[in-house]
Design a protein around this motif. Sequence first.
Motif, mmCIF file in Angstrom:
data_model
loop_
_atom_site.group_PDB
_atom_site.id
_atom_site.type_symbol
_atom_site.label_atom_id
_atom_site.label_comp_id
_atom_site.label_asym_id
_atom_site.label_seq_id
_atom_site.Cartn_x
_atom_site.Cartn_y
_atom_site.Cartn_z
ATOM 1 N N ARG A 69 -10.902 -43.703 15.596
ATOM 2 C CA ARG A 69 -11.869 -44.237 16.564
ATOM 3 C C ARG A 69 -12.823 -43.156 17.063
ATOM 4 N N LYS A 70 -12.340 -41.911 17.117
ATOM 5 C CA LYS A 70 -13.178 -40.822 17.588
ATOM 6 C C LYS A 70 -14.263 -40.470 16.586
ATOM 7 N N PHE A 71 -13.931 -40.511 15.288
ATOM 8 C CA PHE A 71 -14.872 -40.085 14.262
ATOM 9 C C PHE A 71 -15.509 -41.249 13.512
ATOM 10 N N GLN A 72 -15.396 -42.466 14.012
ATOM 11 C CA GLN A 72 -15.951 -43.598 13.272
ATOM 12 C C GLN A 72 -17.482 -43.651 13.324
ATOM 13 N N HIS A 73 -18.104 -42.875 14.208
ATOM 14 C CA HIS A 73 -19.561 -42.899 14.318
ATOM 15 C C HIS A 73 -20.219 -41.675 13.681
ATOM 16 N N LEU A 74 -19.496 -40.958 12.854
ATOM 17 C CA LEU A 74 -20.085 -39.799 12.189
ATOM 18 C C LEU A 74 -21.159 -40.241 11.201
ATOM 19 N N THR A 75 -22.262 -39.490 11.167
ATOM 20 C CA THR A 75 -23.362 -39.795 10.248
ATOM 21 C C THR A 75 -23.665 -38.647 9.303
ATOM 22 N N SER A 76 -22.955 -37.529 9.444
ATOM 23 C CA SER A 76 -23.164 -36.391 8.544
ATOM 24 C C SER A 76 -22.229 -36.512 7.337
ATOM 25 N N PRO A 77 -22.756 -36.496 6.114
ATOM 26 C CA PRO A 77 -21.872 -36.607 4.936
ATOM 27 C C PRO A 77 -20.896 -35.444 4.818
ATOM 28 N N ASP A 78 -21.336 -34.210 5.150
ATOM 29 C CA ASP A 78 -20.447 -33.061 5.016
ATOM 30 C C ASP A 78 -19.288 -33.129 6.000
ATOM 31 N N VAL A 79 -19.590 -33.443 7.260
ATOM 32 C CA VAL A 79 -18.526 -33.537 8.264
ATOM 33 C C VAL A 79 -17.582 -34.687 7.928
ATOM 34 N N THR A 80 -18.142 -35.818 7.488
ATOM 35 C CA THR A 80 -17.302 -36.969 7.132
ATOM 36 C C THR A 80 -16.384 -36.632 5.952
ATOM 37 N N ARG A 81 -16.912 -35.894 4.977
ATOM 38 C CA ARG A 81 -16.094 -35.505 3.825
ATOM 39 C C ARG A 81 -14.932 -34.610 4.277
ATOM 40 N N THR A 82 -15.184 -33.707 5.216
ATOM 41 C CA THR A 82 -14.123 -32.825 5.719
ATOM 42 C C THR A 82 -13.036 -33.632 6.429
ATOM 43 N N LYS A 83 -13.438 -34.594 7.258
ATOM 44 C CA LYS A 83 -12.453 -35.399 7.985
ATOM 45 C C LYS A 83 -11.648 -36.280 7.031
ATOM 46 N N LEU A 84 -12.291 -36.835 6.011
ATOM 47 C CA LEU A 84 -11.567 -37.663 5.056
ATOM 48 C C LEU A 84 -10.578 -36.832 4.247
ATOM 49 N N ALA A 85 -10.968 -35.589 3.910
ATOM 50 C CA ALA A 85 -10.024 -34.714 3.192
ATOM 51 C C ALA A 85 -8.804 -34.413 4.045
ATOM 52 N N ARG A 86 -9.017 -34.245 5.351
ATOM 53 C CA ARG A 86 -7.876 -34.034 6.249
ATOM 54 C C ARG A 86 -6.987 -35.266 6.308
ATOM 55 N N GLY A 87 -7.602 -36.437 6.266
ATOM 56 C CA GLY A 87 -6.815 -37.663 6.272
ATOM 57 C C GLY A 87 -5.971 -37.804 5.014
ATOM 58 N N HIS A 88 -6.523 -37.445 3.880
ATOM 59 C CA HIS A 88 -5.752 -37.509 2.638
ATOM 60 C C HIS A 88 -4.605 -36.494 2.646
ATOM 61 N N GLN A 89 -4.820 -35.335 3.268
ATOM 62 C CA GLN A 89 -3.734 -34.363 3.393
ATOM 63 C C GLN A 89 -2.601 -34.920 4.255
ATOM 64 N N LEU A 90 -2.963 -35.589 5.356
ATOM 65 C CA LEU A 90 -1.929 -36.214 6.192
ATOM 66 C C LEU A 90 -1.166 -37.284 5.415
ATOM 67 N N LEU A 91 -1.888 -38.065 4.625
ATOM 68 C CA LEU A 91 -1.222 -39.105 3.847
ATOM 69 C C LEU A 91 -0.241 -38.494 2.845
ATOM 70 N N GLU A 92 -0.611 -37.376 2.253
ATOM 71 C CA GLU A 92 0.302 -36.704 1.315
ATOM 72 C C GLU A 92 1.534 -36.175 2.036
ATOM 73 N N ILE A 93 1.344 -35.632 3.252
ATOM 74 C CA ILE A 93 2.491 -35.134 4.038
ATOM 75 C C ILE A 93 3.407 -36.287 4.428
ATOM 76 N N PHE A 94 2.841 -37.414 4.840
ATOM 77 C CA PHE A 94 3.657 -38.573 5.194
ATOM 78 C C PHE A 94 4.474 -39.060 3.993
ATOM 79 N N SER A 95 3.841 -39.040 2.822
ATOM 80 C CA SER A 95 4.563 -39.468 1.613
ATOM 81 C C SER A 95 5.725 -38.532 1.307
#
Length: 384
Positions: A69-95
């Motif tokens: 909810r905090k980052f849902q309004h991001l409009t920068s592609p570079d910043v959004t790519r960084t946040k999504l990569a962090r999300g995928h890392q969390l998903l790998e840790i959860f797995s």
Amino acid sequence: MSALFPSLESITFRKSVAQKLYLLRRTRPKIPFYELPAHRVPTRWYLYRRLLANTPSPEIRWRVTTLFRKFQHLTSPDVTRTKLARGHQLLEIFSKERSGDPYWGKVLQRYSRMIATKQQKARMDRNAEEYLEWMQQLKRRPILTGGYLRPSTSNKPLPRMKPQPVHVSMMIRKRRKKRAARFTRLAVHLEWLRYLRYEHTFEKILQKKVGSHNFTPEFDGGDWTEPIRDQLAAMKESTNREDSWARMKYSIEMMERIKEARREKIRNLTRLKERERRGEVTPRVLAAKRRGLPAHRLALLGKKGQEMHRLVLDPSQGGYAGLVKKQAGITLTHDTSELEDSASEEAKALAKIIRLENKRRPEHVSQPDSSAKADLQSAAHRQE
């Protein structure tokens, strides 16, 4: 001449190179990336849902939803790519934790405890913000002053409030503007109606001169004036309704509320004076102390006279201030001299020692003259 032009093989090779380079060129979409299905579908339907499904604790689930909810309004592609990569890392840790990895299990347990503390802090911050917002609303809340907002063509009978609510002010302003615009339209419609009457009269005169067989009147009948008369009737109805507001009377219940507000105003002032007598320094006390004689009159009082003038303006009615006010001729509402005279022997002995010590330290002060005494008397009357 043929040597000046490229050969057919060269032209074909150039076309093939241009086609390959065209496929490699950077293309910009006409819409933002966050509106493309290529971004929205994997993020929402794959990453976010799988993160929620694999969270090991409610605290981590709260953290995931908060970050999205905090980052849902991001409009920068570079910043959004960084946040999504962090999300995928969390998903790998959860797995890894779900597959039974003890290391990541301990890490996520410690992470859950940290998030629980953060949740508590966020809850306290939210409660503090809500409390401050509520206090600001209380500070700006309208109160009845005990006055009357008289009925007019813009409002019905209302109690006077301070501060006056914005919606009440805007209602009155809007009605006044509509009334002014209505009278402007009324003048225009009356002008149109007069024009139609002139046209009808002109056609009647023309018909008499040329004869009814050679001329057909256009403005004969009420079809032309009926829309204007409908508008005039609607304007008259609105004006009559506004005039009825101005003739309205205050109800008994509203009159009682206004009178109770006046009584409450007096009670509040009484409580304020009581707090001031106990020594509380209020804005009213500061304003009273700032009131004083002009500089050219205050200079005639001397040091002792200025001190007496300051005590006269003081809200206290006990001790030395009360004694000075009595000497100045002020009637005290709460005379504490009898209570002070009934003090213990030790207190009286201590007061005697203080008086002797004060006498032993004489102060060379100028005594107030007759005009200074008159100023003290005027200050005493203002205090009363």
